[in-house]
Design an enzyme around this catalytic site. Structure first.
Site, PDB file in Angstrom:
ATOM      1  N   SER A  22     -43.123  -9.753 -21.925  1.00 31.43           N
ATOM      2  CA  SER A  22     -44.368  -9.451 -22.649  1.00 31.43           C
ATOM      3  C   SER A  22     -45.309 -10.649 -22.644  1.00 31.43           C
ATOM      4  O   SER A  22     -46.386 -10.601 -23.223  1.00 31.43           O
ATOM      5  CB  SER A  22     -44.055  -9.045 -24.093  1.00 31.43           C
ATOM      6  OG  SER A  22     -43.287 -10.042 -24.731  1.00 31.43           O
ATOM      7  N   HIS A 155     -77.361  20.907 -38.602  1.00 30.47           N
ATOM      8  CA  HIS A 155     -77.060  21.744 -37.417  1.00 30.47           C
ATOM      9  C   HIS A 155     -77.981  21.413 -36.238  1.00 30.47           C
ATOM     10  O   HIS A 155     -78.288  22.307 -35.429  1.00 30.47           O
ATOM     11  CB  HIS A 155     -77.179  23.244 -37.738  1.00 30.47           C
ATOM     12  CG  HIS A 155     -76.442  23.666 -38.966  1.00 30.47           C
ATOM     13  ND1 HIS A 155     -75.156  24.150 -38.941  1.00 30.47           N
ATOM     14  CD2 HIS A 155     -76.802  23.635 -40.281  1.00 30.47           C
ATOM     15  CE1 HIS A 155     -74.754  24.430 -40.167  1.00 30.47           C
ATOM     16  NE2 HIS A 155     -75.735  24.112 -41.015  1.00 30.47           N
ATOM     17  N   SER A 276     -80.758   2.836 -12.685  1.00 27.00           N
ATOM     18  CA  SER A 276     -79.980   3.668 -11.767  1.00 27.00           C
ATOM     19  C   SER A 276     -80.047   3.059 -10.372  1.00 27.00           C
ATOM     20  O   SER A 276     -81.058   2.484  -9.988  1.00 27.00           O
ATOM     21  CB  SER A 276     -80.571   5.083 -11.750  1.00 27.00           C
ATOM     22  OG  SER A 276     -80.212   5.738 -10.545  1.00 27.00           O
ATOM     23  N   LYS A 282     -85.496   5.404 -13.541  1.00 24.80           N
ATOM     24  CA  LYS A 282     -84.587   5.588 -14.673  1.00 24.80           C
ATOM     25  C   LYS A 282     -84.440   4.353 -15.550  1.00 24.80           C
ATOM     26  O   LYS A 282     -84.405   3.228 -15.075  1.00 24.80           O
ATOM     27  CB  LYS A 282     -83.180   5.976 -14.174  1.00 24.80           C
ATOM     28  CG  LYS A 282     -83.047   7.395 -13.664  1.00 24.80           C
ATOM     29  CD  LYS A 282     -83.317   8.474 -14.712  1.00 24.80           C
ATOM     30  CE  LYS A 282     -82.260   8.596 -15.784  1.00 24.80           C
ATOM     31  NZ  LYS A 282     -81.044   9.256 -15.402  1.00 24.80           N
ATOM     32  N   GLU A 289     -74.178   4.859 -24.886  1.00 28.27           N
ATOM     33  CA  GLU A 289     -73.155   5.733 -24.294  1.00 28.27           C
ATOM     34  C   GLU A 289     -71.786   5.060 -24.306  1.00 28.27           C
ATOM     35  O   GLU A 289     -70.758   5.699 -24.569  1.00 28.27           O
ATOM     36  CB  GLU A 289     -73.548   6.110 -22.867  1.00 28.27           C
ATOM     37  CG  GLU A 289     -74.800   6.995 -22.841  1.00 28.27           C
ATOM     38  CD  GLU A 289     -75.443   7.036 -21.469  1.00 28.27           C
ATOM     39  OE1 GLU A 289     -74.723   7.077 -20.464  1.00 28.27           O
ATOM     40  OE2 GLU A 289     -76.692   7.022 -21.410  1.00 28.27           O
ATOM     41  N   TYR A 316     -35.259  -4.013 -36.339  1.00 29.80           N
ATOM     42  CA  TYR A 316     -36.003  -4.194 -35.088  1.00 29.80           C
ATOM     43  C   TYR A 316     -35.436  -3.342 -33.963  1.00 29.80           C
ATOM     44  O   TYR A 316     -34.216  -3.280 -33.765  1.00 29.80           O
ATOM     45  CB  TYR A 316     -35.991  -5.676 -34.671  1.00 29.80           C
ATOM     46  CG  TYR A 316     -36.814  -5.894 -33.414  1.00 29.80           C
ATOM     47  CD1 TYR A 316     -38.185  -6.067 -33.480  1.00 29.80           C
ATOM     48  CD2 TYR A 316     -36.214  -5.872 -32.157  1.00 29.80           C
ATOM     49  CE1 TYR A 316     -38.953  -6.224 -32.336  1.00 29.80           C
ATOM     50  CE2 TYR A 316     -36.965  -6.033 -30.998  1.00 29.80           C
ATOM     51  CZ  TYR A 316     -38.330  -6.208 -31.098  1.00 29.80           C
ATOM     52  OH  TYR A 316     -39.079  -6.361 -29.964  1.00 29.80           O
TER      53      TYR A 316
END
Ligand code: ARG
Length: 376
Positions: A22, A155, A276, A282, A289, A316
């Site tokens: 790990s 709505h 874009s 654009k 987003e 554990y």
């Protein structure tokens, strides 16, 4: 370096080592592991379990290791299994067998969860601070537009006109609940597990309260078996971070449609927009987003830890090693998203005239007229 295997006649197969390892993700716990080693050392010293001279030597080696880890001059190597093994290698390279003395009365089981609690507390506080910066940005914008009428929706249909400042300020309100949650979480997480050992505490004269105090924890574990298997604080943190993600996602959704040609309310600053590769006209609200999209992985991380914990026997079990990556990922995700969303909010301008023109559309004053008639 392995911290175990004395009774084994062969070393682990490559596939076993590869799956167990790990270090590639838990190395970031190193500063916390070193801090808890110093605290454990001081308990071994005050209970005279080790000589003053040995304690002094180990303390200066640990301090040296702290600066080497900070500067990067000490780093993990391919044969290190996890952060604890790597740091013990560091100590034994300096001190020989004396480097292993810190294992007395301590197991990786109480060590790892102590480290993770310290890590989680530091990072949740950092996220809390970033959240307050975002709230400031939202409330500044809200004050700027407090006198701007805009349509209010239910709505996604025109409902009643509202102050656009009121509309924006709601987001700051949601984040104050997240901050409250972090505050409550902190009280439950500020509990030291050191002294719980592998599961049964220790017959050595340790002083878990002193270690807890030394590490800045408010409390000490009450049940050693629970202490090494409790990851509620990870799951709770992941829930809180998911909730922050959901709130960010709702900002993202609004910003996205407010910036659309159909709405044209929001003018997102160039600095916080993207273009874009094919359509030169654009300008896209990608930060909004991404804020919306990243909430998916935050929720996924929560579900992954809850699923890992479900049905897990107490004390554990190695499954618990799966607690770290989701937590790290959720923290890292928000450390990326929060500054970008804060910048986007702070630099977006809104079209007062468009919002004003739209405010009375769709018979949105009908309720006001009804109220007027009631008063009459
Ligand atoms: N790397 C392990 C973890 O993150 C440390 C604990 C190992 N303990 C053990 N009994 N194998 O959970």
């Amino acid at each position: 370096m392995a911290l175990w295997g004395g009774r084994f006649s062969s070393s682990p197969a490559d596939s076993v080592f590869a799956l167990s390892r790990s270090i590639h993700f838990d190395w970031r716990l190193a500063p916390y592991d070193l801090r808890s080693s110093l605290a454990h050392l001081s308990v071994l010293r005050s209970s005279s379990l080790i000589s003053k001279d040995d304690a002094k030597t180990i303390e200066s080696a640990l301090k040296e290791l702290i600066s080497e880890v900070t500067s990067g001059s000490f780093a993990p190597i391919a044969s290190d299994e996890d952060v604890h093994s790597a740091l013990e290698r560091g100590l034994t390279e300096k001190l020989g067998a004396t480097g292993g003395v810190l294992r007395a009365g301590r197991s990786r089981n109480d060590q790892v969860t102590t480290d993770l609690r310290l890590f989680a507390i530091d990072h949740i506080l950092e996220i809390a601070q970033l959240l307050t910066f975002l709230q400031d940005a939202i409330l500044d914008k809200a004050s700027e537009y407090v006198d701007a009428p805009a349509p209010g929706f239910t709505h996604i249909q025109h409902a009643q006109p509202v102050s656009f400042g009121h509309e924006l300020a709601k987001h700051a309100q949601a984040f104050s609940r997240d901050l409250d949650r972090m505050h409550d979480w902190l009280a439950r997480t500020s509990v030291s597990s050191l002294g719980a050992g592998a599961l049964a505490g220790s017959s050595l004269p340790l002083d878990p309260q002193a270690t807890a105090k030394d590490l800045g924890f408010v409390e000490t574990f009450a049940n050693s078996i629970d202490a090494v298997s409790d990851r509620d604080y990870v799951a709770e943190a992941l829930f809180i971070l998911s909730m922050v993600g959901v709130h960010l996602s709702r900002i993202g959704e609004e910003w996205t449609y407010w910036a659309s040609t159909e709405f044209s309310w929001a003018k997102v600053a160039d600095q916080y927009s993207t273009g874009s590769s094919i359509m030169p006209q654009k300008k896209n609200p990608d930060m909004a987003e991404l804020a919306r999209g990243k909430s998916g992985r935050l929720i996924g991380n929560l579900v992954s830890v809850l699923t890992m914990l479900k049905g897990l026997p107490f004390a554990y079990n190695r499954d618990l090693q799966e607690d770290k990556e989701p937590l790290f990922d959720s923290i890292d995700t928000l450390l990326l998203v929060l500054p970008a969303v804060t910048g986007m909010v702070a630099t977006t301008d809104f079209d007062r005239q468009k919002m004003l023109d739209a405010a009375p559309l769709g018979f949105s004053l009908a309720t006001e007229i009804a109220d007027y008639l009631v008063l009459k």
